[in-house]
Design a protein around this motif. Sequence first.
Motif, mmCIF file in Angstrom:
data_model
loop_
_atom_site.group_PDB
_atom_site.id
_atom_site.type_symbol
_atom_site.label_atom_id
_atom_site.label_comp_id
_atom_site.label_asym_id
_atom_site.label_seq_id
_atom_site.Cartn_x
_atom_site.Cartn_y
_atom_site.Cartn_z
ATOM 1 N N GLU C 119 -43.896 -2.118 1.642
ATOM 2 C CA GLU C 119 -43.096 -2.828 2.635
ATOM 3 C C GLU C 119 -41.615 -2.482 2.476
ATOM 4 O OE1 GLU C 119 -43.991 -4.653 5.113
ATOM 5 O OE2 GLU C 119 -42.158 -5.709 5.663
ATOM 6 N N LEU C 120 -41.192 -2.287 1.226
ATOM 7 C CA LEU C 120 -39.768 -2.047 0.985
ATOM 8 C C LEU C 120 -39.273 -0.688 1.480
ATOM 9 C CD1 LEU C 120 -38.812 -3.827 -2.334
ATOM 10 C CD2 LEU C 120 -37.683 -4.002 -0.132
ATOM 11 N N LYS C 122 -39.035 -0.059 4.314
ATOM 12 C CA LYS C 122 -38.213 -0.442 5.471
ATOM 13 C C LYS C 122 -36.734 -0.507 5.128
ATOM 14 C CE LYS C 122 -39.800 -3.920 7.905
ATOM 15 N NZ LYS C 122 -40.483 -5.243 8.146
ATOM 16 N N ALA C 123 -36.415 -0.541 3.835
ATOM 17 C CA ALA C 123 -35.004 -0.555 3.439
ATOM 18 C C ALA C 123 -34.319 0.772 3.730
ATOM 19 C CB ALA C 123 -34.873 -0.880 1.944
ATOM 20 N N PRO C 128 -39.030 2.127 10.041
ATOM 21 C CA PRO C 128 -39.185 0.715 10.379
ATOM 22 C C PRO C 128 -40.506 0.127 9.898
ATOM 23 C CG PRO C 128 -39.561 2.085 12.289
ATOM 24 C CD PRO C 128 -39.172 3.010 11.180
ATOM 25 N N LEU C 185 -28.463 -2.382 -1.982
ATOM 26 C CA LEU C 185 -29.775 -2.802 -1.478
ATOM 27 C C LEU C 185 -30.769 -1.639 -1.563
ATOM 28 C CD1 LEU C 185 -28.851 -4.891 1.706
ATOM 29 C CD2 LEU C 185 -29.585 -5.761 -0.528
ATOM 30 N N GLU C 188 -31.811 -1.069 -5.192
ATOM 31 C CA GLU C 188 -32.790 -2.065 -5.636
ATOM 32 C C GLU C 188 -34.165 -1.783 -5.043
ATOM 33 O OE1 GLU C 188 -30.338 -6.166 -6.514
ATOM 34 O OE2 GLU C 188 -32.246 -6.241 -5.466
ATOM 35 N N ALA C 189 -34.205 -1.423 -3.770
ATOM 36 C CA ALA C 189 -35.492 -1.133 -3.127
ATOM 37 C C ALA C 189 -36.159 0.068 -3.802
ATOM 38 C CB ALA C 189 -35.287 -0.859 -1.636
#
Lengths: 205, 205, 205, 205
Positions: C119-120, C122-123, C128, C185, C188-189
């Motif tokens: 899911e991450l 998307k970062a 998307p 961000l 981290e992702a």
Amino acid sequence: MTPLPGAAVEAIRAAGRRMDARGWVPATAGNISLRLADGRVAITRSGFHKGFIPEDGVMAVDLDGRPEDAALRPSAETGLHCGVFRRFPEVRAVLHGHSVPATTLSRLAGDGLTLAGYELLKAFPGLPTHEAAVRLPVLDNDQDIARLQARVEHAWGAGAAAIPGYLIRGHGVYVWGADMPGALLRLEALEFMLACELELRRLRP
Amino acid sequence: MTPLPGAAVEAIRAAGRRMDARGWVPATAGNISLRLADGRVAITRSGFHKGFIPEDGVMAVDLDGRPEDAALRPSAETGLHCGVFRRFPEVRAVLHGHSVPATTLSRLAGDGLTLAGYELLKAFPGLPTHEAAVRLPVLDNDQDIARLQARVEHAWGAGAAAIPGYLIRGHGVYVWGADMPGALLRLEALEFMLACELELRRLRP
Amino acid sequence: MTPLPGAAVEAIRAAGRRMDARGWVPATAGNISLRLADGRVAITRSGFHKGFIPEDGVMAVDLDGRPEDAALRPSAETGLHCGVFRRFPEVRAVLHGHSVPATTLSRLAGDGLTLAGYELLKAFPGLPTHEAAVRLPVLDNDQDIARLQARVEHAWGAGAAAIPGYLIRGHGVYVWGADMPGALLRLEALEFMLACELELRRLRP
Amino acid sequence: MTPLPGAAVEAIRAAGRRMDARGWVPATAGNISLRLADGRVAITRSGFHKGFIPEDGVMAVDLDGRPEDAALRPSAETGLHCGVFRRFPEVRAVLHGHSVPATTLSRLAGDGLTLAGYELLKAFPGLPTHEAAVRLPVLDNDQDIARLQARVEHAWGAGAAAIPGYLIRGHGVYVWGADMPGALLRLEALEFMLACELELRRLRP
């Protein structure tokens, strides 16, 4: 009822914060007790997070675990704490935590876990050298605390009392000392060795 | 529009800080919601780091996830939060996080993960003993949140509602409770057991 | 020489503290830069611990990495930071850290590492959905920074620029964004997905 | 007796807090020393937790480890600290910690551990490039510190002095530097590489 000494309550709350900082008291897991000078036992109440024990989160029980104030409910495992205090008159502090290494290893072990070759074994009484090998009892979990305590006493009868602690399977670790700082030092030493054991088992299955 | 109660906003921000301290909300991952006394739902807005939610980082939606203020964008997964609130009238807090153990295990599991033999299972409702075995649903991830929520409801229909949580594959964990402290306790209990499961799988592949 | 804006210096120092809190800048490892409005680049000086950058631990270089003040020595890898700024005009912040998962995986990978099913993802820009699969370039380490930067540009030429980052073998990760919060961000992702990848490789060797 | 300089005591206490924050000084493990301008050695006293060294928890010894104040007991391993100071006149700070990776790897290694391919090798003197391969001596543990120090000197005689550190089996790591910040940087670099080595051994047994 004599109020609990503020220093005893604060020692318990500070121990909870330190255990939480190391990740050893998830959810409402763990409990902490201190034997007072007057013979009573101060112990954490049931249902609180041990990293955030409120000022009224500690209560008094007698050596058989009976609450002084019947309106308050002590930790479900009060009987195990009192069992340690009854058996070892020199012990004043008992700690119980749930760490990932202790819980994992307790599920893989039989009825004991041998620790050998660690300098930190010196943290335990009567073990002045790292060459000692000690056997930490591992007991099956039980919701009947009196029955679980009987199992603990049976393990002590078999000579396991040399080590001031034991594991409960799928549950966590108990450790004790002559005062709160001493019990915390032993808990840290034990958790460190359990973390190393977990690494060693990964590498030499 | 009635402003959100300050206490609700602060409870959400504090929960985010605590989740961040444990490493469960990397980047902008995770979201947090609270059902208010007036029936509205306070939920984190999209795009912020949950360890540093600003004061205006929380907004109101209705039980169907519609923003009260159309100019604000709620978390992409608002529909999953509202699905929990609609199904469980007693629930007031929903937490979603991304931990390494939850994400990793969700990718290795089929449609569920069985947890058994943990004392911490007592943290879940209706499980007074560690002897219970519970099955945590694991759902395939989906960017279509309505379709994902339908999948959640299908899992609930199959009786999985006994456990107040589920995993989404490659994504993270959802868990809920009667209030924010209760939801946080369950999240900690669940994450602890998932961390143990990951260790156990390494040692008994 | 125009002094560096205080806000830019503070943003770099704060990023260093955050990277240190996560264990990503051991010893003097890592470096951090920010493109200023006047086109100069503010970058950490060589030899400091990035968790404790002093106020004078940040200096200015031009887009080719030449120090404005010849008496100061910028991070040894300034050429890699400037390479990112030259190639991507919209980028204002570049981060480089050394984490255990990034360093370990970089040594086990070939010339790239595929991330899929998170899911991450998307970062990252232009992704998307979690269904994307992205390939993170992994470059051999080199003390000749110009030669290493040529290798980076070759990887970009092969289309790898879709992912705003790369790994250097045995060394660490580079990642960038439109501003410092955005770069943090993404870091981290990326680190979260690398930590999951390391777990998955342990369980499915 | 000349009192210890306050700055030296504070540098030792701060180093202990930093080592504790990283989990490297469990229980009363670890010890820290600093060579003073007057030739004396300031070293942690025995029996304290190094994360919480009290103001009077540091004492003076001479280069042979003899306490200036015979009423105080220095760390049991004072002889190893003084051995470093005697051999390396340029060294002013010595650190000893117990980390899980160092302790675990020391038990799996023979008489040395090779580190190669890490950018962080540059943190060691005389190793300007990551292409170096260094061999960290691993010595069997011994409660007889004079005998253990003789073993250290034998390892140095074999040329191992190129690396400013060694491991003691089942025990921990020693590392040193020209001052306290320098020693801490080397400790962090070494611990980072040991953590990576542990991961690599899991994945390529």
